[in-house]
Enzyme design. Structure first.
Site, short mmCIF file in Angstrom:
data_model
loop_
_atom_site.label_atom_id
_atom_site.label_comp_id
_atom_site.label_asym_id
_atom_site.label_seq_id
_atom_site.Cartn_x
_atom_site.Cartn_y
_atom_site.Cartn_z
N LYS A 1 -1.81 58.34 56.00
CA LYS A 1 -0.57 57.86 54.81
C LYS A 1 -0.90 58.63 53.79
O LYS A 1 -1.55 59.17 53.13
CB LYS A 1 -1.80 56.53 54.59
CG LYS A 1 -0.76 55.49 54.63
CD LYS A 1 -2.09 54.25 54.57
CE LYS A 1 -2.02 53.01 54.03
NZ LYS A 1 -2.43 51.46 53.61
O1 G3P Z 1 -1.96 48.35 53.10
C1 G3P Z 1 -1.29 47.78 51.99
C2 G3P Z 1 -2.28 47.11 51.36
O2 G3P Z 1 -3.62 47.37 51.57
C3 G3P Z 1 -1.67 46.38 49.65
O3 G3P Z 1 -2.46 45.08 49.81
O4 G3P Z 1 -2.87 43.14 48.83
O5 G3P Z 1 -3.34 45.15 47.79
O6 G3P Z 1 -1.86 44.34 47.76
P1 G3P Z 1 -2.44 44.55 48.07
#
Ligand code: G3P
Length: 216
Positions: free
Chosen positions: A87
């Protein structure tokens, strides 16, 4: 549409995997830290554990922001298991790294994507997956699902092979809307995946079927 789980929690990964519908896992440094996993060796050992649970792709994120550092980390991560996908953040050095990794046959997931322009750059560089952050766009009072729709249309017109991985999912409805908008993959917290099961009429109907069976 493939289903990935967005967590570094081993119990949750196992629970989702046991459902029989899990295609992979995504993680990031914040999700690792949430599980108390920090520092290169501990993080890499944790990726090994995740890869032992799931057969599908497991995204492992670099923390360097320069090309040389990202390449070094990417090569180490790719050696952990054949299902590791590296990633890489959507920055200039990241796009350069994605292109070199593509040329070397190492698969990538371009992360922190918030615009269609960024999606074009990642596809041009040969990213395997592209991660637009739906929930975080919604948080800024824009429309995350509209971005998925726009990228899906561009990729279809231009015949780009990069798969759209809808990330930052916050609800079961986000999953349904990502499917409608043309996402190839959706990565979600376990709670959102399990939320897809819920419908009161299913519960009421099942209760009645079982009660009627007992009557007979
Ligand atoms: O895969 C990216 C994701 O984990 C971000 O999620 O909920 O931190 O915006 P969030």
């Amino acid at each position: 549409m493939k289903f990935f789980i967005d967590t570094a929690n081993l119990e949750q990964i196992e629970e989702a995997n046991n459902l029989g519908i899990l295609d992979g896992v995504t993680t990031n440094p914040s999700l690792m830290a949430k599980e108390g996993i920090t520092g290169g060796e501990a993080v890499n050992a944790h990726y090994e554990k995740i890869c032992a649970i799931v057969d599908g792709d497991v995204s492992a994120e670099v923390i360097s922001t320069d090309y040389v550092g990202m390449m070094k980390e990417a090569e180490t991560l790719a050696e952990i298991a054949p299902n590791i996908v590296v990633k890489i953040p959507m920055i200039k050095e990241g796009v350069k790294a994605i292109k070199t990794l593509y040329d070397r046959g190492i698969r990538t997931n371009c992360t922190l994507v918030f615009s269609a322009g960024q999606a074009i750059l990642a596809a041009k560089a040969g990213a395997t997956y592209l991660s637009p952050f739906i929930g975080r766009i919604d948080d800024t009072n824009w429309d995350g699902i509209q971005l998925i729709r726009e990228i899906a249309e561009i990729y279809a017109i231009q015949l780009y092979e990069t798969q759209i991985l809808a990330a930052s999912i916050r609800s079961p409805r986000h999953i349904v809307e990502s499917a409608l908008a043309g996402a190839d993959v959706v990565t979600c917290p376990l709670k959102s995946i399990l939320g897809l099961f819920n419908h009161p009429l299913t519960d009421i109907g099942l209760e009645k079927f079982l009660a009627d069976y007992k009557k007979g």
